[in-house]
Design an enzyme around this catalytic site. Structure first.
Site, PDB file in Angstrom:
ATOM      1  N   ARG A   1       4.088  -4.104   5.014  1.00 17.36           N
ATOM      2  CA  ARG A   1       4.013  -2.651   5.077  1.00 17.36           C
ATOM      3  C   ARG A   1       2.543  -2.242   5.043  1.00 17.36           C
ATOM      4  O   ARG A   1       1.660  -3.063   4.835  1.00 17.36           O
ATOM      5  CB  ARG A   1       4.796  -2.017   3.922  1.00 17.36           C
ATOM      6  CG  ARG A   1       4.583  -2.735   2.617  1.00 17.36           C
ATOM      7  CD  ARG A   1       4.448  -1.850   1.444  1.00 17.36           C
ATOM      8  NE  ARG A   1       3.387  -0.895   1.547  1.00 17.36           N
ATOM      9  CZ  ARG A   1       2.097  -1.159   1.286  1.00 17.36           C
ATOM     10  NH1 ARG A   1       1.701  -2.380   0.969  1.00 17.36           N
ATOM     11  NH2 ARG A   1       1.207  -0.205   1.360  1.00 17.36           N
ATOM     12  N   GLY A   2       2.318  -0.940   5.260  1.00 21.67           N
ATOM     13  CA  GLY A   2       0.959  -0.451   5.433  1.00 21.67           C
ATOM     14  C   GLY A   2       0.678  -0.376   6.921  1.00 21.67           C
ATOM     15  O   GLY A   2       0.893  -1.348   7.658  1.00 21.67           O
ATOM     16  N   ALA A   3       0.204   0.783   7.383  1.00 16.79           N
ATOM     17  CA  ALA A   3       0.077   1.009   8.823  1.00 16.79           C
ATOM     18  C   ALA A   3      -0.707  -0.081   9.560  1.00 16.79           C
ATOM     19  O   ALA A   3      -0.232  -0.611  10.570  1.00 16.79           O
ATOM     20  CB  ALA A   3      -0.544   2.390   9.071  1.00 16.79           C
TER      21      ALA A   3
ATOM     22  N   ARG B   1       9.794   1.258  12.963  1.00  9.26           N
ATOM     23  CA  ARG B   1       9.355   2.351  12.089  1.00  9.26           C
ATOM     24  C   ARG B   1       8.652   3.402  12.948  1.00  9.26           C
ATOM     25  O   ARG B   1       7.784   3.058  13.751  1.00  9.26           O
ATOM     26  CB  ARG B   1       8.426   1.847  10.982  1.00  9.26           C
ATOM     27  CG  ARG B   1       9.091   0.828  10.066  1.00  9.26           C
ATOM     28  CD  ARG B   1       8.321   0.626   8.785  1.00  9.26           C
ATOM     29  NE  ARG B   1       8.367   1.820   7.942  1.00  9.26           N
ATOM     30  CZ  ARG B   1       7.640   1.965   6.833  1.00  9.26           C
ATOM     31  NH1 ARG B   1       6.811   1.021   6.458  1.00  9.26           N
ATOM     32  NH2 ARG B   1       7.733   3.072   6.119  1.00  9.26           N
TER      33      ARG B   1
ATOM     34  N   GLN C   1       5.293   1.344  -4.705  1.00  7.49           N
ATOM     35  CA  GLN C   1       4.197   0.556  -4.139  1.00  7.49           C
ATOM     36  C   GLN C   1       2.951   0.585  -5.028  1.00  7.49           C
ATOM     37  O   GLN C   1       2.157  -0.350  -5.024  1.00  7.49           O
ATOM     38  CB  GLN C   1       3.835   1.059  -2.739  1.00  7.49           C
ATOM     39  CG  GLN C   1       4.901   0.834  -1.691  1.00  7.49           C
ATOM     40  CD  GLN C   1       5.778   2.050  -1.491  1.00  7.49           C
ATOM     41  OE1 GLN C   1       6.030   2.812  -2.430  1.00  7.49           O
ATOM     42  NE2 GLN C   1       6.247   2.263  -0.274  1.00  7.49           N
TER      43      GLN C   1
ATOM     44  N   ASP D   1      -1.046   7.038   7.454  1.00  2.05           N
ATOM     45  CA  ASP D   1      -0.267   6.328   8.470  1.00  2.05           C
ATOM     46  C   ASP D   1      -0.449   6.942   9.849  1.00  2.05           C
ATOM     47  O   ASP D   1      -0.239   6.267  10.854  1.00  2.05           O
ATOM     48  CB  ASP D   1       1.206   6.334   8.082  1.00  2.05           C
ATOM     49  CG  ASP D   1       1.484   5.369   6.944  1.00  2.05           C
ATOM     50  OD1 ASP D   1       1.958   4.251   7.238  1.00  2.05           O
ATOM     51  OD2 ASP D   1       1.213   5.705   5.787  1.00  2.05           O
TER      52      ASP D   1
ATOM     53  N   LYS E   1       2.171   8.431   2.640  1.00  2.00           N
ATOM     54  CA  LYS E   1       3.326   8.193   1.784  1.00  2.00           C
ATOM     55  C   LYS E   1       3.757   9.466   1.052  1.00  2.00           C
ATOM     56  O   LYS E   1       2.931  10.246   0.603  1.00  2.00           O
ATOM     57  CB  LYS E   1       2.990   7.096   0.766  1.00  2.00           C
ATOM     58  CG  LYS E   1       4.138   6.669  -0.111  1.00  2.00           C
ATOM     59  CD  LYS E   1       5.337   6.179   0.705  1.00  2.00           C
ATOM     60  CE  LYS E   1       4.955   5.026   1.608  1.00  2.00           C
ATOM     61  NZ  LYS E   1       6.056   4.619   2.508  1.00  2.00           N
TER      62      LYS E   1
END
Length: 336
Positions: free
Chosen positions: A47-49, A86, A191, A232, A243
């Site tokens: 995860r994480g752009a 996503r 997170q 993001d 987020k």
């Protein structure tokens, strides 16, 4: 400092640190199957752009590994599958489209797979450098030794390099510019308390975890000097998707006269997005609210509203830190 890595490409396989198991278990997913990587993106195992974009690029390149017939059909199927994982992080589409460009220009060549992997590695290496440059530019926002609040996870776990907002904090700490870090737990998937706290502990930076709703009280008590978060997607006018809970922080900072900064690579800027109203917000399964670590905490029949992101208006953002420079309002990213 011991900085973890979200993903690594080695021996023609992608190695992913399964972030859903952290901080209790360090488990790795080792695969050359694009479908398994697509699932890893959907499940937030990666995860994480920036990290999502890199993983998707490698996955798309791997889709034609050992394929002799119907290569184009396989590639298109993989592209569509990964594209649907996503919807909010623009880096996903950047990574996929960069691999697609190479495929379209070289699809008749025998070394096509090698060319695709090479482009994936270039995207990965570019992100490593961008992370370092973001951290250097981020030093400009510190006027004194500061207590910083951050949200979600923006460290090495979210990128191909050492991170974005958390990397700014790391370098500033090394330079004697950070005294303490307040870590929002970041509901519903935690997170902050699971990942950011794990990274800060690995790096030896003093911190404490707080509930998201504690941020206002910390600010009122004068315990926060500035806030730095990631992004993001950034619209041309500076509106930013990040987020869920980020917008709350920006409003709180505005009220308490505390600087609020975004740190992200310029690839996060969506040139096709005029403002935040055009950003599609991903809606997650309500189980992410009704359960914690698969443990049910409320009645399943209760409805729940579970957006993964929110939009922070540009007028609430003190500055946007990229690998190119620190941008100040008014924002206009048409020429970036």
């Amino acid at each position: 400092m011991n900085i973890p890595r979200a993903l690594e490409f080695k021996d023609d396989k992608l190695i992913i640190l399964n972030q859903t198991k952290l901080p209790l278990i360090e488990e790795y997913i080792i695969t050359d199957d694009y479908e398994r990587i697509a699932l890893a993106i959907e499940r937030l195992e990666v995860r994480g752009a920036p990290a999502i974009g890199i993983a998707a690029a490698y996955a798309l390149a791997l889709s034609i590994k050992n394929i002799d017939d119907n290569i184009e059909e396989t590639f298109i199927k993989a592209y569509n599958r990964l594209y649907s994982t996503r919807p909010t992080a623009v880096n996903l589409f950047y990574g996929l489209n960069e691999i697609k460009k190479v495929f379209e220009n070289h699809k008749s060549e025998k070394n096509l797979y090698s060319l695709l992997i090479k482009r994936g590695e270039e995207i990965h290496n570019d992100d490593i450098k961008m992370c370092d440059d973001i951290a250097k530019n981020g030093l400009k926002v510190f006027k004194k030794k500061s207590r910083v609040l951050t949200h979600c996870n923006t460290g090495a776990l979210a990128t191909g390099g050492n991170g974005t907002a958390l990397n700014v904090i790391r370098l500033a700490y090394e330079k004697g510019l950070v005294e303490f870090v307040h870590v929002d737990e970041t509901r519903p998937l935690l997170q902050g308390s699971r990942l950011t706290a794990w990274e800060l502990n690995k790096m030896g930076i003093p911190f404490s975890i707080n509930t998201d709703s504690t941020a206002a009280f910390l600010m009122k008590e004068g315990k926060v000097d500035l806030v730095i978060v990631g992004a993001d997607r950034i619209a041309l006018n500076g509106d930013t998707a990040n987020k869920i809970g980020t917008y709350n922080l920006a409003v709180l900072c505005h009220y308490h006269n505390i600087p609020f900064y975004i740190a992200a690579p310029s690839s996060t800027i969506d040139k096709n997005c005029v403002n935040g109203s055009y950003i599609k917000i991903e809606m997650r399964n309500k189980n992410e609210i009704t359960h914690i670590n698969n443990y049910q905490i409320t009645l399943q029949e209760f409805d729940a509203y579970c957006p993964a992101f929110d939009i922070t208006p540009a007028e609430l953002i003190t500055g946007i830190i990229t690998e190119k420079e620190l941008y100040l309002p008014p924002y206009n990213f048409n020429n970036v």
